[in-house]
Enzyme design. Structure first.
Site, short mmCIF file in Angstrom:
data_model
loop_
_atom_site.label_atom_id
_atom_site.label_comp_id
_atom_site.label_asym_id
_atom_site.label_seq_id
_atom_site.Cartn_x
_atom_site.Cartn_y
_atom_site.Cartn_z
NE ARG A 1 30.16 33.72 42.91
CZ ARG A 1 31.37 33.20 43.15
NH1 ARG A 1 31.45 32.43 44.12
NH2 ARG A 1 32.38 33.38 42.44
CE LYS B 1 53.43 33.94 41.38
NZ LYS B 1 53.60 32.68 41.79
N GLY C 1 37.48 32.37 37.26
CA GLY C 1 38.13 31.37 36.63
C GLY C 1 37.40 31.49 35.26
#
Ligand code: AMP
Length: 420
Positions: A52, A225, A400
């Site tokens: 990063r 999931k 995210g």
């Protein structure tokens, strides 16, 4: 170096990002307050992965080349929000950045306050100051539910941060899905608010994949999931030509199709949604590929007994990876694609015996001539684990954030920037 291979088929200038970037404004002799994502893993003061930091270097160097002074801000980890905590200090990051830039990076003791303002006011062009962790102040991340006082404190923090620069540059794509003092609220108090080069690159590559992909466009979605990626599936099914589904989420689909799945991870409340997704794909004429065989284990342990089979799973066994026929099927589809988006592993890839499906998919994506976009999170770890980072067209720095962007949601840290 961050960024992956240069793909000749993508001409970055061709794609219009409707937000201004640092290339669109005059920077000379200005002081820049830049939000970067230096949320890197630090252990005992040592940086374990500087991806990063490397990703922010182009914007930092571009700014310094244009005679600016540069104030950098970031969060690191999840401190308590009650002031300085050594464990979450950005000091090691400032030192590492200094060695990468080959110039001193002055570490500030905090990110707001009169001392910080004085320190920053004395900067000369070419100088770099790293502010201390923005999350040492709880108000950085305040939400409406935290109450009016916290929101007022957040506005005050954003105003103080804005006063540290003439131009706000947001290069922290990884936190662009958060409406925090340092990511979006700050723009209320500063006129010039533009994207950094990394932010712009993320918007171009992810935006291109979603809005103007070379076809066929194949998305590979895996992970534990369906629930975490339901919006992503709904959005992608409209955009792709084919959708490959692997990982833990595939067992809910398998059960929905009437198979026994033993004790595999499953979301029984989403079986109807799984059927709906398959139905929508059929109506839209899109291909959905599910595993046709699986590696199953009698325990969630790398020393468990394993077997590969198609059809029903025996009681007491669980799916942990895709099988070799599924690998062949998925890789053939990947070979045909001109744009590939990959988010989520094909199995429990952290355990070596269950990592073959994920590694095979990774190798196939890396070997393809297609534009390959790795959409953050665990797929990035898989790509790094396989040593194939440089073989991908674009590896997103936002987990995210990239997920929300690909779901079609507006990112507050992007929305707040000035339009072109
Ligand atoms: P996500 O964060 O949703 O992308 O999920 C990533 C996680 O899913 C990884 O930690 C994988 O180990 C896990 N995962 C993938 N396949 C399975 C599976 N068959 N059973 C349980 N967990 C899985």
């Amino acid at each position: 170096m961050f960024g992956g291979r240069i793909n000749p088929k993508i001409n970055l200038k061709d794609h219009v990002v409707n937000k201004q970037s640092i290339k669109d404004i005059n920077l000379a002799d200005k002081r820049i307050i830049m939000r970067v994502d230096f949320n890197v893993p630090v252990e005992n003061g040592e940086i374990m992965d500087d991806t990063r930091i490397l990703a922010a270097i182009p914007s930092i160097e571009y700014s310094l080349k244009h005679d600016t002074s540069l104030v950098l801000m970031s969060h690191l980890g999840r401190p308590g929000g009650n002031g300085f905590e050594e464990k979450y200090s950005l000091k090691p990051v400032a030192e590492h950045l200094g060695s990468l830039l080959n110039k001193p990076v002055k570490m500030a003791p905090d990110c707001i306050g009169s001392d910080i303002q004085l320190l920053v006011d004395s900067m000369n062009p070419g100088e770099v100051v790293m502010l201390e962790n923005t999350r040492f102040h709880a108000e950085e991340t305040a939400k409406i539910s935290d109450g009016k006082d916290q929101i007022l404190k957040q506005e005050n923090m954003a105003r103080q941060l804005a006063n540290l620069g003439d131009i706000f540059v947001n290069d922290a794509f990884g936190t662009a899905h958060r409406a925090h003092a340092s990511t979006s609220i700050i723009t209320k108090y500063i006129d010039a608010a533009v994207a950094g080069l990394l932010m712009e690159k993320e918007l171009i590559f992810l935006g291109n994949a979603i809005e103007a992909p070379d076809r066929p466009f194949t998305a590979i979605i895996g992970g534990a999931k369906i629930s975490g990626k339901l919006d992503l599936l709904k959005s992608l099914i409209q955009k792709v030509d084919s959708l490959i589904i692997g990982g833990g989420m595939s067992y809910t689909f398998k059960k929905a199709k009437g198979f026994k799945i033993g004790k595999s991870i499953v979301e029984n409340d989403l079986i109807d949604i799984a059927l709906e997704t398959l139905d929508t794909a059929e109506k839209l004429g899109k291909t959905i590929l599910l595993p046709i065989d699986n590696v199953i284990a009698d325990d969630f342990d790398e020393n468990a007994n394993i077997q590969t089979l198609s059809g029903d799973f025996p009681d007491g066994w669980e799916g942990v990876d895709i099988g070799k026929d599924s690998i062949a099927l998925f890789c053939e589809e990947i070979r045909k694609a001109k744009t590939i988006l990959w988010n989520g592993p094909m199995g429990c890839f952290e355990m070596k015996p269950f990592s073959h499906g994920t590694t095979a998919v990774c190798n196939a994506v890396a070997a393809s001539d297609a534009v390959s976009i790795i959409g953050g999170g665990d797929s990035v770890s898989a790509v790094k684990q396989a040593g194939l980072f440089e073989n991908m067209t674009h590896v997103s720095t936002g987990g995210g954030a990239s997920l929300e962007f690909l779901e079609g949601k507006e990112l507050p840290g992007v929305a707040a920037l000035n339009d072109k």
